[in-house]
Design an enzyme around this catalytic site. Structure first.
Site, mmCIF file in Angstrom:
data_model
loop_
_atom_site.group_PDB
_atom_site.id
_atom_site.type_symbol
_atom_site.label_atom_id
_atom_site.label_comp_id
_atom_site.label_asym_id
_atom_site.label_seq_id
_atom_site.Cartn_x
_atom_site.Cartn_y
_atom_site.Cartn_z
ATOM 1 C CG PHE A 1 -1.852 1.212 1.225
ATOM 2 C CD1 PHE A 1 -3.030 1.187 0.490
ATOM 3 C CD2 PHE A 1 -1.539 2.366 1.929
ATOM 4 C CE1 PHE A 1 -3.885 2.288 0.462
ATOM 5 C CE2 PHE A 1 -2.384 3.467 1.918
ATOM 6 C CZ PHE A 1 -3.565 3.421 1.180
ATOM 7 C CG ASP B 1 5.835 3.645 1.398
ATOM 8 O OD1 ASP B 1 5.893 4.240 2.499
ATOM 9 O OD2 ASP B 1 4.792 3.581 0.726
ATOM 10 C CE LYS C 1 0.174 5.645 7.552
ATOM 11 N NZ LYS C 1 -1.191 6.113 7.855
#
Length: 390
Positions: free
Chosen positions: A135, A222, A251
């Protein structure tokens, strides 16, 4: 009568939001440390941390002070000018990454969009190789390298030229790369977060790095969910012996303020010049000031707590009869259950514990507590889970 009016107004207000999320019937109004409170005054132990965002806990004093001080000085300047917080954050991240140049934006998806463009511009190639169940975001480019077909439905055609390999399967990766001459980048999450908290094995990522070098592709890691100490080191790739060309963050970087970053290492940065990419709010002074405080707070003491509390949490979960398997690193943990996960999440919420799900059906129970979580708070979460799973 006033109460009835308030309930009606609240429901009507919710109708004003586009239904892109299946939200719980819970309105949060306050947070401190590892706890949040709803609009009725009830406290919850937060083992989701805003989906791995509030790594230092809610209202962390240092981050709060840094943001307040910057609010009193300068909110926004645009990228037509330099600001001190932006430069300071770039230096801090460059030091942590062993030398890198930073691009700032507002989210992980934006950081991954930037990485996609840099990979193509730096290599002159167009094809990308990513992993099944990965994702990377929901904007079009990031969605195109997300290995979850269910999330593609209704949004095609996607960016062409993306091949997917099975995680931890070197032969599958070799087949996805082959013949390799047109591959711009290989994209990896050190742990597949939304894909079920699946750790990549050292041999697999080592092979990915070697293949990238052989075919002249960039290695793109990532770290949107795994970075900023979540797995026990500042970057998760440190545990895997990787030296990526591109690293994406978001995040936990702002501890709740929206900020993302792309770090470009080595020669790839030479391909990028003025006008090649941009973000109106990228490098926002307030977000960067908060992020500087976050980066400075991720020290050895905090990382030691992440490792210790992660071991405590995994051991406690493994001892529960309803738990079939436990996986993860640091405080990025998943438990495979002997039952459906959704009802367990709801039951935990009823008992004052916020937890998450992840992965393809039937999914796993995902726990992402703040990195400052205490031994007593982990024990309390385990006690609630034991009661719910009994």
């Amino acid at each position: 009568m006033k109460g009835e009016h308030e309930v009606v107004s609240r429901v009507a207000g919710r109708d004003a939001l586009l239904p892109t999320y299946a939200r719980a019937d819970l309105t949060l109004v306050r947070g401190k440390g590892c706890r949040v409170w709803d609009d009725e005054g009830r406290a919850y132990l937060d083992f989701g941390a805003g989906i791995a965002v509030t790594g230092l806990g809610h209202r962390h004093p240092g981050v709060t002070a840094a943001a307040h001080a910057q609010l009193d000085a300068l909110w926004h300047a645009s990228n037509l000018y330099w600001t001190e917080p932006m430069v300071a954050l770039a230096e801090l991240l460059s030091d942590r990454a062993g030398g890198a140049q930073a691009f700032f934006c507002s989210s992980g998806a934006e950081a991954n969009e930037a990485a996609l463009k840099v990979a193509r511009k730096a290599t002159g190639r167009t094809r990308l190789v990513a992993l099944e169940d990965s994702f990377h975001g929901r904007t079009l480019g990031a969605l195109s390298v997300t290995g979850q077909p269910g999330k593609w439905e209704g949004f095609g055609p996607l960016v062409p030229g993306v091949a997917f390999a099975r995680p931890n399967d070197v032969e599958s990766l070799e087949a996805a790369v082959s013949p390799g001459g047109d591959v711009a980048a290989i994209v990896l999450e050190p742990l597949l977060g939304e894909g079920g908290v699946v750790p990549l094995e050292e041999d697999f990522v080592g092979a990915a790095a070697e293949i990238a070098r052989e075919v002249g592709a960039l290695l793109w890691v990532d770290e949107v969910q795994t970075g900023l100490g979540r797995t026990g080191t500042f970057f998760a790739f440190e545990q895997l012996g990787l030296e990526p060309d591109l690293v994406t963050l978001a995040k936990g970087l702002g501890n709740g303020l929206p900020i993302g970053a792309l770090l470009v290492r080595g020669d790839a940065a030479e391909a990028i010049g003025p006008g090649d990419h941009g973000a109106t709010f990228g490098g926002n002074p307030v977000a960067c000031a908060a992020a500087c405080a976050v980066v400075r707070a991720v020290d050895e003491a905090l990382l030691e707590n992440v490792v210790a509390r992660g071991e405590q949490l995994r051991a406690g979960l493994s001892a529960l009869p309803a738990v079939l398997d436990v996986r993860g690193r640091g405080l990025m943990v998943a438990a495979v259950l002997d039952r459906e996960v959704g009802p367990v999440v709801e039951a935990c919420r009823d008992e004052g514990l916020l937890v998450l799900t992840a992965g393809p059906p039937p999914g796993v129970l995902r726990l992402l507590p703040p990195l400052v979580v205490s031994e007593a708070e982990v024990d309390r979460a385990l006690a609630i889970l034991a009661g719910v799973l009994a």
